[in-house]
Design a protein around this motif. Structure first.
Motif, short mmCIF file in Angstrom:
data_model
loop_
_atom_site.label_atom_id
_atom_site.label_comp_id
_atom_site.label_asym_id
_atom_site.label_seq_id
_atom_site.Cartn_x
_atom_site.Cartn_y
_atom_site.Cartn_z
N GLY A 13 0.84 -1.20 0.00
CA GLY A 13 0.00 0.00 0.00
C GLY A 13 0.87 1.24 0.00
N ALA A 14 0.22 2.37 0.19
CA ALA A 14 0.90 3.66 0.03
C ALA A 14 2.14 3.80 0.92
CB ALA A 14 -0.09 4.78 0.33
N GLY A 15 2.17 3.07 2.05
CA GLY A 15 3.30 3.19 2.97
C GLY A 15 4.61 2.77 2.35
N ILE A 16 4.58 1.87 1.35
CA ILE A 16 5.86 1.43 0.76
C ILE A 16 6.46 2.53 -0.10
CG2 ILE A 16 5.00 0.32 -1.37
CD1 ILE A 16 7.05 -1.98 -0.76
N SER A 17 5.64 3.45 -0.58
CA SER A 17 6.15 4.54 -1.42
C SER A 17 6.37 5.83 -0.63
CB SER A 17 5.19 4.79 -2.59
OG SER A 17 5.11 3.66 -3.43
N ALA A 18 6.01 5.82 0.65
CA ALA A 18 6.11 7.06 1.44
C ALA A 18 7.55 7.57 1.49
CB ALA A 18 5.57 6.81 2.85
N GLU A 19 8.51 6.64 1.67
CA GLU A 19 9.91 7.08 1.78
C GLU A 19 10.51 7.47 0.43
OE1 GLU A 19 12.06 4.53 4.93
OE2 GLU A 19 10.14 3.56 4.54
N SER A 20 9.77 7.24 -0.65
CA SER A 20 10.18 7.78 -1.95
C SER A 20 9.66 9.20 -2.12
CB SER A 20 9.62 6.90 -3.09
OG SER A 20 10.26 5.65 -3.11
N VAL A 173 2.23 -11.49 3.05
CA VAL A 173 2.89 -10.34 3.69
C VAL A 173 2.16 -9.07 3.27
CG1 VAL A 173 5.05 -9.08 3.99
CG2 VAL A 173 5.13 -11.53 3.51
N SER A 174 1.85 -8.23 4.23
CA SER A 174 1.22 -6.95 3.95
C SER A 174 2.20 -5.85 4.31
CB SER A 174 -0.06 -6.83 4.79
OG SER A 174 -0.52 -5.51 4.81
N VAL A 175 2.43 -4.91 3.38
CA VAL A 175 3.42 -3.85 3.61
C VAL A 175 2.78 -2.47 3.45
CG1 VAL A 175 5.66 -2.91 2.92
CG2 VAL A 175 5.18 -5.33 2.52
N GLY A 176 2.79 -1.66 4.51
CA GLY A 176 2.43 -0.25 4.38
C GLY A 176 1.03 0.01 3.89
N THR A 177 0.07 -0.74 4.40
CA THR A 177 -1.32 -0.44 4.05
C THR A 177 -2.14 -0.36 5.33
OG1 THR A 177 -3.28 -1.16 2.84
CG2 THR A 177 -1.73 -2.88 3.47
N SER A 178 -3.10 0.58 5.34
CA SER A 178 -3.86 0.83 6.57
C SER A 178 -4.93 -0.22 6.80
CB SER A 178 -4.50 2.22 6.51
OG SER A 178 -5.36 2.31 5.39
N GLY A 179 -5.20 -1.05 5.80
CA GLY A 179 -6.23 -2.07 5.98
C GLY A 179 -7.62 -1.47 6.08
N ALA A 180 -7.81 -0.31 5.44
CA ALA A 180 -9.10 0.38 5.55
C ALA A 180 -9.98 0.15 4.33
CB ALA A 180 -8.85 1.88 5.73
#
Ligand code: OAD
Length: 233
Positions: A13-20, A173-180
């Motif tokens: 989710g969006a969290g994986i691209s946040a540090e970009s 595996v779930s990476v950087g997603t709020s699960g919303a």
């Protein structure tokens, strides 16, 4: 890591691209780049104010030229290259950072900024420039191109392939997603139901944290390379 793991599904989710440098969807103010999601991410919004919706995604598409994949995208691409078993990266992100890092076993379930969708014939067309409302579809000639983004209320892409992979997964595996946002938020339960081990990587516990066998908290740029290292060890 368990040597019996052969089939892996990774949801990002969006969290994986946040540090970009790309903003996540649910910022502290609940807005996406200053907009309510209902104003830029629904079929009603597209009908009501196509200029606003097209401009919003034009800005997001132009922003892609200013960002690069980070260590988390690179690590998943390395896993994709090296993993001998079945692997599927399912991203909710509409950016192209996974493929620019080199990932190929990838599904963009919510669409892609660098694609336009013809509302008349259903064709998807690679698209780099701005996309004003009324742009002509090169396939059918109708002035019906819209951003190729899955809006709320629309069916995400490739659900059959995703459900199949979840049913076979040994590891989810779930990476950087709020699960919303469903259906992606429910993938962990499907994978568990079929017997997968489930791991969450996030800065903070997500809405569905209780469904994971293991939650690792921290930035994706550190947690993803560490997990990939374990998997390939
Ligand atoms: P959200 O913005 O809802 O959630 C981002 C998640 O990333 C949060 O759980 C953060 O804690 C986490 N996060 C932020 N920075 C991180 C970092 N550096 N490392 C690890 N985790 C970090 O984004 P999504 O869950 O992707 O739909 O949103 C799901 C969907 O809602 C999107 O695909 C979009 C949106 O409406 C469509 O466009 C159809």
């Amino acid at each position: 890591m368990n040597p019996d793991i052969r089939t892996i599904v990774i949801l990002t989710g969006a969290g994986i691209s946040a540090e970009s440098g790309l903003a996540t969807f649910r910022g502290p103010d609940g807005l996406w780049e200053g907009h309510r999601v209902e104003d830029v991410c629904t079929p009603q919004a597209l009908r009501r104010d196509p200029a606003l919706v097209h401009r919003f995604y034009d800005e997001r598409r132009a922003r892609l030229a200013q960002v690069r994949p980070n260590a988390a995208h690179e690590a998943l691409a390395a896993l994709d290259r090296a993993w001998p078993g079945e692997l599927l990266i399912v991203t909710q992100n509409v950016d192209d950072l996974h493929e620019r890092a080199g990932a190929t076993r990838l599904i963009h379930m919510h669409g892609e900024l660098r694609s336009a969708l013809c509302a008349a014939c259903g064709a998807a067309v690679a698209w780099e420039a701005g996309l004003p409302p009324g742009s002509i579809c090169p396939g059918c000639g109708q002035p019906a191109l819209r951003p190729d983004i899955v809006f709320f209320g629309e069916m995400p892409y490739d659900m059959d392939r995703i459900e199949d992979a979840l049913a076979r997964a040994d590891l989810f595996v779930s990476v950087g997603t709020s699960g919303a946002v469903y259906p992606a938020a429910g993938f962990v339960q499907t994978a568990r139901h079929y017997g997968a081990r489930t791991i969450e990587l996030n800065l903070d516990p997500s809405a569905g944290s209780i469904w994971f066998d293991e939650s690792r908290m921290g930035p994706a740029s550190l947690l993803v390379p560490a997990l990939v290292h374990e998997l390939l060890a």
